[in-house]
Design a protein around this motif. Structure first.
Motif, PDB file in Angstrom:
ATOM      1  N   LEU A   1      -9.170  -2.680   3.986  1.00 42.09           N
ATOM      2  CA  LEU A   1      -8.217  -2.065   4.915  1.00 42.09           C
ATOM      3  C   LEU A   1      -7.674  -3.082   5.906  1.00 42.09           C
TER       4      LEU A   1
ATOM      5  N   ILE B   1      -2.197  10.690   2.420  1.00 37.77           N
ATOM      6  CA  ILE B   1      -2.871   9.853   1.416  1.00 37.77           C
ATOM      7  C   ILE B   1      -3.529   8.653   2.080  1.00 37.77           C
ATOM      8  N   ALA B   2      -2.824   8.049   3.053  1.00 36.73           N
ATOM      9  CA  ALA B   2      -3.388   6.897   3.755  1.00 36.73           C
ATOM     10  C   ALA B   2      -4.651   7.287   4.518  1.00 36.73           C
TER      11      ALA B   2
ATOM     12  N   GLY C   1     -12.106   7.285   2.494  1.00 36.20           N
ATOM     13  CA  GLY C   1     -12.830   6.795   1.327  1.00 36.20           C
ATOM     14  C   GLY C   1     -13.356   5.393   1.511  1.00 36.20           C
ATOM     15  N   LEU C   2     -12.528   4.503   2.082  1.00 29.86           N
ATOM     16  CA  LEU C   2     -12.966   3.121   2.321  1.00 29.86           C
ATOM     17  C   LEU C   2     -14.097   3.073   3.347  1.00 29.86           C
TER      18      LEU C   2
ATOM     19  N   SER D   1      -7.399   7.631   2.100  1.00 35.26           N
ATOM     20  CA  SER D   1      -7.865   6.314   1.658  1.00 35.26           C
ATOM     21  C   SER D   1      -8.777   5.677   2.696  1.00 35.26           C
TER      22      SER D   1
ATOM     23  N   VAL E   1      -6.697  10.126  -5.212  1.00 35.70           N
ATOM     24  CA  VAL E   1      -6.840   8.957  -4.341  1.00 35.70           C
ATOM     25  C   VAL E   1      -8.285   8.765  -3.903  1.00 35.70           C
ATOM     26  N   LEU E   2      -8.927   9.851  -3.477  1.00 39.58           N
ATOM     27  CA  LEU E   2     -10.330   9.757  -3.052  1.00 39.58           C
ATOM     28  C   LEU E   2     -11.222   9.323  -4.210  1.00 39.58           C
TER      29      LEU E   2
ATOM     30  N   GLY F   1      -1.452   0.128  -6.834  1.00 40.49           N
ATOM     31  CA  GLY F   1      -1.514   1.340  -6.036  1.00 40.49           C
ATOM     32  C   GLY F   1      -0.260   1.554  -5.204  1.00 40.49           C
TER      33      GLY F   1
ATOM     34  N   VAL G   1     -10.854   5.621  -4.884  1.00 39.20           N
ATOM     35  CA  VAL G   1     -11.470   4.757  -3.870  1.00 39.20           C
ATOM     36  C   VAL G   1     -12.991   4.840  -3.918  1.00 39.20           C
TER      37      VAL G   1
ATOM     38  N   VAL H   1      -4.601  -3.033  -5.524  1.00 38.88           N
ATOM     39  CA  VAL H   1      -3.783  -2.560  -4.402  1.00 38.88           C
ATOM     40  C   VAL H   1      -2.301  -2.674  -4.737  1.00 38.88           C
TER      41      VAL H   1
END
Length: 390
Positions: A254, A237-238, A244-245, A241, A38-39, A177, A42, A174
């Protein structure tokens, strides 16, 4: 253990499921791998897009530098950078030595773009447009026209009749995803549920548990425990994310995804609970780990077909899928990101999914009760239904 826990044995089973998984190195390892993926998904695109710096364009005079500056401004301020060299030979050496992506040299009728083996289409378009703009402004000055007068009536603006909340490429990413998160989580935890049931049958632990706890409580506990674990994994995971964002300055994504997150959780929980019951039945039909390939196949198909609909189907097919139980868990949240979906549609989809989940889990509970203690050979779904009917 207190009296309240004894009155609710499914809570004890749920706690057992959670603590067992948290001590499982395979589960921890798979979660860490998912976090890394995931990282990377992103952060890497942003680094690759912005980490190399502006493309260098070799020029030999002020005119060429002005063109590069105009092209860079068109690309957002830092798309291109002029590399001043002494003459044409030096410019060509800069290109062959890859110090510059291309060279912009004066030609008999304007400029010549010089590349090593090719001129990139994006670079070529940007520089040609910049040459045209700079040239027209120079020619306009000769006849005493201002740049504004020269461009009068030539501006083109856009009007989108049915705008989506995100740019096309971002919304598609997205959408994929969200569907992938549900698919991978439901499949991963589903297989773990089925494997756990078979392991308990093979080791005869299930007979000890069934003597102490109602079989339905065993099922409810497994479903509850794994649902909590799945939601916790999605939360982790969120958070990854968001980190990362934030690190790549993409928080505008986001701000659009966040309002849909609550809907996704509702669709996820209902869809996952229904599937968890089916995965537990798949485990109860088997007597060995080798049997799971056939007993879990229906569950895999129930997941795989809606996933491909959610990702690859056209808008009309995806709209229909967003009202079909299980498929709606992957299709509807994505539609809410990419389309202007009326409020009644997700509410209706949730209502349909809720009814389906109740029916599926009740049927799964009956099959689970009648097959869990059956050993000796693998049972088929038709045979299990016959046992239920009998």
């Amino acid at each position: 253990m207190n009296d309240r826990t004894l009155d609710r044995p499914w809570v004890l089973i749920a706690e057992r499921e959670i603590t067992t998984k948290l001590r499982d190195k395979t589960f921890i390892g798979s979660t860490l791998v998912m976090l890394i993926v995931v990282l990377a998904a992103v952060i890497l695109p942003a680094l690759l897009a912005g980490g190399s710096g502006p493309d260098k364009i070799a020029v030999i005079d002020d005119g060429g530098a002005a063109v590069v500056q105009r092209a860079s401004k068109t690309q957002g301020g830092d798309g291109y950078e002029a590399l001043r060299v002494a003459d044409q030979a030096a410019a060509e050496r800069a290109v062959t030595d890859t110090d510059a992506s291309v060279a912009l040299l004066p030609g008999p009728d304007g400029y010549v773009l010089v590349g090593k083996d090719k001129v990139g289409s994006e670079t070529g378009v940007a520089l040609r447009a910049a040459v045209a703009e700079v040239g027209m402004e120079k020619n306009a000055g000769a006849v005493k026209l201002t740049p504004e007068q020269l461009r009068a009536g030539t501006q083109v603006t856009e009007k989108i009749l049915e705008p989506g909340p995100l740019p096309g490429y971002v919304s598609d990413f997205v959408n994929i995803g969200l569907a992938l998160v549900f698919y991978m989580t439901a499949l991963g935890f589903g297989m773990m549920i089925a494997q756990s049931v078979v392991q308990e049958k093979e080791s005869r632990v299930v007979e000890i548990l069934a003597a102490s706890v109602p079989i339905r409580s065993l099922l409810w506990g497994k479903v509850l425990g794994n649902t909590v674990l799945a939601l916790s994994q999605i939360l982790v995971i969120a958070i990854a994310s968001v980190i990362g964002l934030t690190a790549t300055d993409q928080l505008d994504i986001l701000s659009v995804v966040a309002p849909v997150a609550g809907w996704f959780v509702v669709f996820f929980v209902l869809g996952f609970v229904a599937l968890a019951g089916l995965w537990a039945v798949a485990g109860s039909l088997a007597t060995r780990q080798e049997d799971l390939g056939s007993t879990t196949l229906p569950g895999q198909m129930i997941l795989m077909i809606p996933f491909f609909f959610a990702v690859f189907a056209g808008s009309e097919a995806r709209e229909i899928a967003s009202f079909i139980p299980i498929a709606s868990s992957m299709s509807m949240p994505g539609r809410m990101l990419t389309e202007d979906v009326p409020l009644w549609q997700p509410l209706a989809a949730i209502g349909i999914l809720l009814v389906a989940t109740v029916l599926i889990i009740r049927l799964g509970a009956r099959l689970y009760e009648r097959t869990l203690l059956k050993t000796g050979r693998r049972l088929g779904y038709r045979e299990a239904l016959a046992l239920e009917a009998g």
